[in-house]
Design a protein around this motif. Sequence first.
Motif, PDB file in Angstrom:
ATOM      1  N   SER A  11      -2.648 -13.476  -1.351  1.00  0.00           N
ATOM      2  CA  SER A  11      -3.568 -13.882  -0.291  1.00  0.00           C
ATOM      3  C   SER A  11      -3.600 -12.853   0.840  1.00  0.00           C
ATOM      4  O   SER A  11      -4.558 -12.807   1.604  1.00  0.00           O
ATOM      5  N   SER A  12      -2.554 -12.017   0.971  1.00  0.00           N
ATOM      6  CA  SER A  12      -2.595 -10.974   2.002  1.00  0.00           C
ATOM      7  C   SER A  12      -3.203  -9.687   1.468  1.00  0.00           C
ATOM      8  O   SER A  12      -3.271  -8.699   2.188  1.00  0.00           O
ATOM      9  N   GLY A  13      -3.605  -9.666   0.212  1.00  0.00           N
ATOM     10  CA  GLY A  13      -4.293  -8.499  -0.330  1.00  0.00           C
ATOM     11  C   GLY A  13      -3.393  -7.495  -1.039  1.00  0.00           C
ATOM     12  O   GLY A  13      -3.839  -6.409  -1.407  1.00  0.00           O
ATOM     13  N   TYR A  14      -2.123  -7.826  -1.237  1.00  0.00           N
ATOM     14  CA  TYR A  14      -1.232  -6.903  -1.952  1.00  0.00           C
ATOM     15  C   TYR A  14      -1.401  -7.073  -3.457  1.00  0.00           C
ATOM     16  O   TYR A  14      -1.542  -8.189  -3.957  1.00  0.00           O
ATOM     17  N   VAL A  15      -1.368  -5.945  -4.163  1.00  0.00           N
ATOM     18  CA  VAL A  15      -1.630  -5.958  -5.595  1.00  0.00           C
ATOM     19  C   VAL A  15      -0.448  -6.565  -6.352  1.00  0.00           C
ATOM     20  O   VAL A  15       0.708  -6.203  -6.131  1.00  0.00           O
ATOM     21  N   VAL A  16      -0.745  -7.492  -7.243  1.00  0.00           N
ATOM     22  CA  VAL A  16       0.289  -8.120  -8.061  1.00  0.00           C
ATOM     23  C   VAL A  16       0.655  -7.151  -9.181  1.00  0.00           C
ATOM     24  O   VAL A  16      -0.218  -6.573  -9.823  1.00  0.00           O
ATOM     25  N   ASP A  17       1.934  -6.971  -9.393  1.00  0.00           N
ATOM     26  CA  ASP A  17       2.418  -5.996 -10.372  1.00  0.00           C
ATOM     27  C   ASP A  17       2.667  -6.694 -11.717  1.00  0.00           C
ATOM     28  O   ASP A  17       3.196  -7.796 -11.718  1.00  0.00           O
ATOM     29  N   PRO A  18       2.354  -6.168 -12.869  1.00  0.00           N
ATOM     30  CA  PRO A  18       1.580  -4.938 -13.080  1.00  0.00           C
ATOM     31  C   PRO A  18       0.107  -5.210 -12.814  1.00  0.00           C
ATOM     32  O   PRO A  18      -0.372  -6.315 -13.054  1.00  0.00           O
ATOM     33  N   ALA A  23      14.025 -11.792   4.049  1.00  0.00           N
ATOM     34  CA  ALA A  23      12.675 -12.325   4.244  1.00  0.00           C
ATOM     35  C   ALA A  23      11.912 -11.388   5.162  1.00  0.00           C
ATOM     36  O   ALA A  23      12.384 -11.029   6.238  1.00  0.00           O
ATOM     37  N   GLU A  24      10.743 -10.967   4.710  1.00  0.00           N
ATOM     38  CA  GLU A  24       9.992  -9.971   5.459  1.00  0.00           C
ATOM     39  C   GLU A  24       8.804 -10.576   6.168  1.00  0.00           C
ATOM     40  O   GLU A  24       7.991  -9.854   6.721  1.00  0.00           O
ATOM     41  N   GLY A  25       8.633 -11.877   6.086  1.00  0.00           N
ATOM     42  CA  GLY A  25       7.429 -12.503   6.632  1.00  0.00           C
ATOM     43  C   GLY A  25       6.294 -12.365   5.634  1.00  0.00           C
ATOM     44  O   GLY A  25       6.403 -11.621   4.652  1.00  0.00           O
ATOM     45  N   GLY A  26       5.239 -13.069   5.860  1.00  0.00           N
ATOM     46  CA  GLY A  26       4.105 -13.013   4.942  1.00  0.00           C
ATOM     47  C   GLY A  26       4.481 -13.465   3.545  1.00  0.00           C
ATOM     48  O   GLY A  26       3.929 -12.964   2.564  1.00  0.00           O
ATOM     49  N   ASN A  27       5.441 -14.373   3.442  1.00  0.00           N
ATOM     50  CA  ASN A  27       5.904 -14.893   2.143  1.00  0.00           C
ATOM     51  C   ASN A  27       6.535 -13.843   1.251  1.00  0.00           C
ATOM     52  O   ASN A  27       6.652 -14.040   0.043  1.00  0.00           O
ATOM     53  N   LEU A  28       6.898 -12.692   1.805  1.00  0.00           N
ATOM     54  CA  LEU A  28       7.448 -11.629   0.970  1.00  0.00           C
ATOM     55  C   LEU A  28       8.945 -11.497   1.180  1.00  0.00           C
ATOM     56  O   LEU A  28       9.465 -11.715   2.266  1.00  0.00           O
ATOM     57  N   LEU A  29       9.616 -11.133   0.113  1.00  0.00           N
ATOM     58  CA  LEU A  29      11.049 -10.909   0.167  1.00  0.00           C
ATOM     59  C   LEU A  29      11.323  -9.492  -0.311  1.00  0.00           C
ATOM     60  O   LEU A  29      10.603  -8.966  -1.160  1.00  0.00           O
ATOM     61  N   ALA A  30      12.377  -8.876   0.239  1.00  0.00           N
ATOM     62  CA  ALA A  30      12.694  -7.510  -0.158  1.00  0.00           C
ATOM     63  C   ALA A  30      14.105  -7.440  -0.724  1.00  0.00           C
ATOM     64  O   ALA A  30      14.970  -8.233  -0.348  1.00  0.00           O
ATOM     65  N   PRO A  86       0.814  -1.213   0.000  1.00  0.00           N
ATOM     66  CA  PRO A  86       0.000   0.000   0.000  1.00  0.00           C
ATOM     67  C   PRO A  86       0.859   1.279   0.000  1.00  0.00           C
ATOM     68  O   PRO A  86       0.465   2.288  -0.572  1.00  0.00           O
ATOM     69  N   ASN A  87       2.041   1.250   0.619  1.00  0.00           N
ATOM     70  CA  ASN A  87       2.880   2.456   0.657  1.00  0.00           C
ATOM     71  C   ASN A  87       3.747   2.599  -0.602  1.00  0.00           C
ATOM     72  O   ASN A  87       4.587   3.493  -0.671  1.00  0.00           O
ATOM     73  N   GLY A  88       3.550   1.751  -1.559  1.00  0.00           N
ATOM     74  CA  GLY A  88       4.278   1.899  -2.822  1.00  0.00           C
ATOM     75  C   GLY A  88       5.547   1.064  -2.918  1.00  0.00           C
ATOM     76  O   GLY A  88       6.143   0.947  -3.984  1.00  0.00           O
ATOM     77  N   ASP A  89       5.990   0.494  -1.795  1.00  0.00           N
ATOM     78  CA  ASP A  89       7.197  -0.350  -1.820  1.00  0.00           C
ATOM     79  C   ASP A  89       6.946  -1.628  -2.612  1.00  0.00           C
ATOM     80  O   ASP A  89       5.833  -2.119  -2.678  1.00  0.00           O
ATOM     81  N   GLU A  90       8.034  -2.130  -3.171  1.00  0.00           N
ATOM     82  CA  GLU A  90       7.888  -3.372  -3.922  1.00  0.00           C
ATOM     83  C   GLU A  90       8.443  -4.556  -3.140  1.00  0.00           C
ATOM     84  O   GLU A  90       9.470  -4.443  -2.487  1.00  0.00           O
ATOM     85  N   ARG A  91       7.756  -5.654  -3.209  1.00  0.00           N
ATOM     86  CA  ARG A  91       8.212  -6.891  -2.569  1.00  0.00           C
ATOM     87  C   ARG A  91       8.093  -8.015  -3.582  1.00  0.00           C
ATOM     88  O   ARG A  91       7.441  -7.878  -4.608  1.00  0.00           O
ATOM     89  N   TYR A  92       8.753  -9.138  -3.256  1.00  0.00           N
ATOM     90  CA  TYR A  92       8.798 -10.239  -4.224  1.00  0.00           C
ATOM     91  C   TYR A  92       8.347 -11.514  -3.535  1.00  0.00           C
ATOM     92  O   TYR A  92       8.592 -11.707  -2.340  1.00  0.00           O
ATOM     93  N   THR A  93       7.707 -12.377  -4.260  1.00  0.00           N
ATOM     94  CA  THR A  93       7.210 -13.612  -3.644  1.00  0.00           C
ATOM     95  C   THR A  93       7.169 -14.748  -4.652  1.00  0.00           C
ATOM     96  O   THR A  93       7.111 -14.514  -5.865  1.00  0.00           O
ATOM     97  N   ARG A  94       7.216 -15.976  -4.146  1.00  0.00           N
ATOM     98  CA  ARG A  94       7.038 -17.152  -5.000  1.00  0.00           C
ATOM     99  C   ARG A  94       5.654 -17.743  -4.774  1.00  0.00           C
ATOM    100  O   ARG A  94       5.307 -18.750  -5.360  1.00  0.00           O
ATOM    101  N   ASP A  95       4.913 -17.129  -3.862  1.00  0.00           N
ATOM    102  CA  ASP A  95       3.599 -17.663  -3.533  1.00  0.00           C
ATOM    103  C   ASP A  95       2.576 -17.118  -4.526  1.00  0.00           C
ATOM    104  O   ASP A  95       2.276 -15.941  -4.528  1.00  0.00           O
ATOM    105  N   GLY A  96       2.046 -17.984  -5.360  1.00  0.00           N
ATOM    106  CA  GLY A  96       1.129 -17.534  -6.412  1.00  0.00           C
ATOM    107  C   GLY A  96      -0.331 -17.867  -6.133  1.00  0.00           C
ATOM    108  O   GLY A  96      -1.097 -18.091  -7.064  1.00  0.00           O
ATOM    109  N   SER A  97      -0.709 -17.900  -4.843  1.00  0.00           N
ATOM    110  CA  SER A  97      -2.127 -18.170  -4.554  1.00  0.00           C
ATOM    111  C   SER A  97      -2.885 -16.840  -4.622  1.00  0.00           C
ATOM    112  O   SER A  97      -3.190 -16.233  -3.611  1.00  0.00           O
ATOM    113  N   PHE A  98      -3.134 -16.402  -5.864  1.00  0.00           N
ATOM    114  CA  PHE A  98      -3.740 -15.090  -6.071  1.00  0.00           C
ATOM    115  C   PHE A  98      -5.247 -15.154  -5.952  1.00  0.00           C
ATOM    116  O   PHE A  98      -5.854 -16.210  -6.056  1.00  0.00           O
ATOM    117  N   ARG A  99      -5.848 -13.993  -5.756  1.00  0.00           N
ATOM    118  CA  ARG A  99      -7.309 -13.874  -5.736  1.00  0.00           C
ATOM    119  C   ARG A  99      -7.717 -12.496  -6.162  1.00  0.00           C
ATOM    120  O   ARG A  99      -6.865 -11.658  -6.429  1.00  0.00           O
TER     121      ARG A  99
END
Lengths: 262, 249
Positions: free
Chosen positions: A131-138, A186-193, A108-121
């Motif tokens: 799954s945590s509600g972060y927008v997949v880019d693009p 590793a930032e938790g929540g399956n996200l990497l920075a 939400p604050n514009g930062d970018e994170r990376y993940t291998r978890d592709g359980s999108f919705r």
Amino acid sequence: MLRAFSTAATGMNAQQMIVDTIANNLANMNTAGFKRSMIDFQDLVYLRLKEPGREVASGVEAPSGLEIGSGVRPASTLKVFTQGELENTGRELDCAIQGDGFFKVTLPNGDERYTRDGSFRKNSQGELVTSSGYVVDPGITIPEDARSVSLGPDGTVTIFKGSENTATALGQISLTRFPNPSGLSAEGGNLLAETPASGKPTEGTASQDGFGSILSQHLERSNVQMVQELVNLITAQRAYEINSRSIRAGDEMLNTANQLVR
Amino acid sequence: MSDNTVSSLSALTREYHTIAHNLANANTVGFKRRIGVFTLEEPTGNAPASGSAAPPAGAANGRAVRIHGSAFVDFSQGHVIETRRPLDVSLHGKGFFVVETDKGERYTRNGVFRLNSQRQLVDAQGRTVAGEGGPITIPPNVSPMAVEIARDGRISAGEANIGKLRIVEFDDLKTLAPVGDCAFRASKRAKPAPATHTAVQQGFQEASNVSPVHELVALIKVTRLYEANVKMIQAKDDRGKDLMRVAMA
């Protein structure tokens, strides 16, 4: 004697850290896209009491020196980016990366994170999110009247709208790659920075230039191998015990020495 | 008080330090255990036959045997653990990987490598791993997971040839001294030669060659010897007291 106590303590500490790492790996055995961590140790510096190769008599060199080590320290934790098992889930928005690359998400604050978890919705606006509600880019917005959504191996998102019989392309999910993925934090929540150690991200198209391909209706399981972790756990536990033995032995020796003064 | 017994006590303490250090590194990849070697110095005043240790001053007039300590590195092979991580490599044979530091080359058996931000192959300390033609750089379009390392150290990815790990062997391993961080420094007279009897295995780590049982046995031995030496001091002390009592009576 007291120095050896701290040497043994570094050993116990190290084993403790192995146990902590294994516990985290095991806890995440069923986390999609999770990569196991490994901890890497190195021996500490040596106190050199005698140099090897010093001259002990004219023309005679000592074949060995006398040095005392001071234990062990953790050098780094390393994420192991081997491929996890791919599992067919049948959900049309699930996707797994087979090969190299990460999905990019925007916080939400514009930062970018990376993940291998592709359980999108979809979120309430129809945007593709994790799954945590972060927008997949693009950002890809799936219209309300979409009948079915499909993802191609190159990340193209196509839909069938209403009663139409032709597919409409909505956009393409890109993948990102790093020179040194193990350097990501590793930032938790399956996200990497991104970090200075990981190097700069390179964006690209899936299935091209060495990027992995996207497999829809699948999820990448964690790459934690239970047997391997349990074996490591036992080893660490025993090593912990043995290090405590060496403290006890030192204590006994000190006790013996203390008996000198009566 | 007997100087010999006291020096035995400090040699035993050093041996205890060595064991504690070995045990602390029971899970350190590529660690080579230290062996404390006790040389029993005969009180005859003759130089030891091997020439390995100088006769300490005053040893000639004592009657007790004095324990003299020195430490070797046991370079025997550690067992290998499969990790399937492509950048883990273990060595079979007596070779070493070469890492570059600002103080010169260091040699290591710890093959847990990774890439730095320039995609060079580095170790846990960020020291670059030497290839036969300088540092090894993995091209940007090659995934680190797709790297293949052959038994001779040749690194490739698919068709592309990336480089070859520089692996060296030493005629005399005693010229290597441990400097910490899993690395060894070679003395000036050491001659590192390209490896001929070393095989590289990808996806494996070489475990520490510390055998806990071995170390525990040594630990018990040291504790008991220490106790015995302390008893000796006590006995001598008692004898002194007895003499005094006889003299004063």
